[in-house]
Design a protein around this motif. Structure first.
Motif, PDB file in Angstrom:
ATOM      1  N   GLU A 156       0.829  -1.197   0.000  1.00 19.39           N
ATOM      2  CA  GLU A 156       0.000   0.000   0.000  1.00 19.39           C
ATOM      3  C   GLU A 156       0.871   1.257   0.000  1.00 19.39           C
ATOM      4  O   GLU A 156       0.596   2.214  -0.720  1.00 19.39           O
ATOM      5  N   ALA A 157       1.932   1.241   0.803  1.00 17.73           N
ATOM      6  CA  ALA A 157       2.825   2.398   0.881  1.00 17.73           C
ATOM      7  C   ALA A 157       3.491   2.687  -0.458  1.00 17.73           C
ATOM      8  O   ALA A 157       3.634   3.844  -0.856  1.00 17.73           O
ATOM      9  N   LYS A 158       3.856   1.632  -1.154  1.00 18.94           N
ATOM     10  CA  LYS A 158       4.524   1.793  -2.463  1.00 18.94           C
ATOM     11  C   LYS A 158       3.619   2.559  -3.430  1.00 18.94           C
ATOM     12  O   LYS A 158       4.081   3.429  -4.162  1.00 18.94           O
ATOM     13  N   SER A 159       2.332   2.262  -3.411  1.00 19.26           N
ATOM     14  CA  SER A 159       1.416   2.926  -4.337  1.00 19.26           C
ATOM     15  C   SER A 159       1.042   4.336  -3.880  1.00 19.26           C
ATOM     16  O   SER A 159       0.612   5.154  -4.676  1.00 19.26           O
ATOM     17  N   GLN A 160       1.216   4.637  -2.592  1.00 16.14           N
ATOM     18  CA  GLN A 160       0.831   5.937  -2.051  1.00 16.14           C
ATOM     19  C   GLN A 160       2.010   6.865  -1.770  1.00 16.14           C
ATOM     20  O   GLN A 160       1.816   8.049  -1.505  1.00 16.14           O
ATOM     21  N   ALA A 161       3.219   6.361  -1.816  1.00 16.42           N
ATOM     22  CA  ALA A 161       4.402   7.089  -1.352  1.00 16.42           C
ATOM     23  C   ALA A 161       4.601   8.456  -1.982  1.00 16.42           C
ATOM     24  O   ALA A 161       5.018   9.391  -1.312  1.00 16.42           O
ATOM     25  N   SER A 162       4.272   8.587  -3.257  1.00 17.61           N
ATOM     26  CA  SER A 162       4.499   9.875  -3.922  1.00 17.61           C
ATOM     27  C   SER A 162       3.601  10.981  -3.361  1.00 17.61           C
ATOM     28  O   SER A 162       3.860  12.158  -3.575  1.00 17.61           O
ATOM     29  N   GLY A 163       2.575  10.616  -2.616  1.00 19.45           N
ATOM     30  CA  GLY A 163       1.696  11.595  -1.987  1.00 19.45           C
ATOM     31  C   GLY A 163       2.160  12.017  -0.598  1.00 19.45           C
ATOM     32  O   GLY A 163       1.484  12.769   0.084  1.00 19.45           O
TER      33      GLY A 163
END
Length: 97
Positions: free
Chosen positions: A42-49
């Motif tokens: 989940e973090a990988k997909s959200q990290a750029s935010g």
């Protein structure tokens, strides 16, 4: 306010511990933060935010894309070491302001 995410393999135990430790250090350094903890997937997909990602050193390579986009990715060797966490916050965040 910095947006911070703490990530571990399953998003349960380790990320919660990291969250508590980093919250304590940010408070000590008087840096206002909003911290979320989750699984590595989940973090990988959200990290750029987020402004900053904390994870174990072994998982740091999962965040190359976010890092390339300007997110600070901090890998920890010892998830329980407040000394290491503080040193890395000072090195990567405080001294970069």
């Amino acid at each position: 306010m910095l947006k911070v995410i703490a990530a571990c393999g399953n998003g349960m135990g380790s990320s919660q511990i990291i969250k508590m430790k980093i919250a304590k250090i940010f408070k000590k350094l008087e840096i206002e933060v909003s911290i979320h903890h989750t699984s590595i997937g989940e973090a990988k997909s959200q990290a750029s935010g987020y402004d900053v990602v904390f994870c174990s050193e072994a998982l740091k390579s999962n965040f190359k894309r976010a890092e390339d986009g300007g997110t600070i990715v901090i890998g920890l060797k010892n998830l329980l070491s407040e000394q290491e966490i503080e040193q890395k916050i000072v090195e990567h965040i405080v001294n970069k302001k």
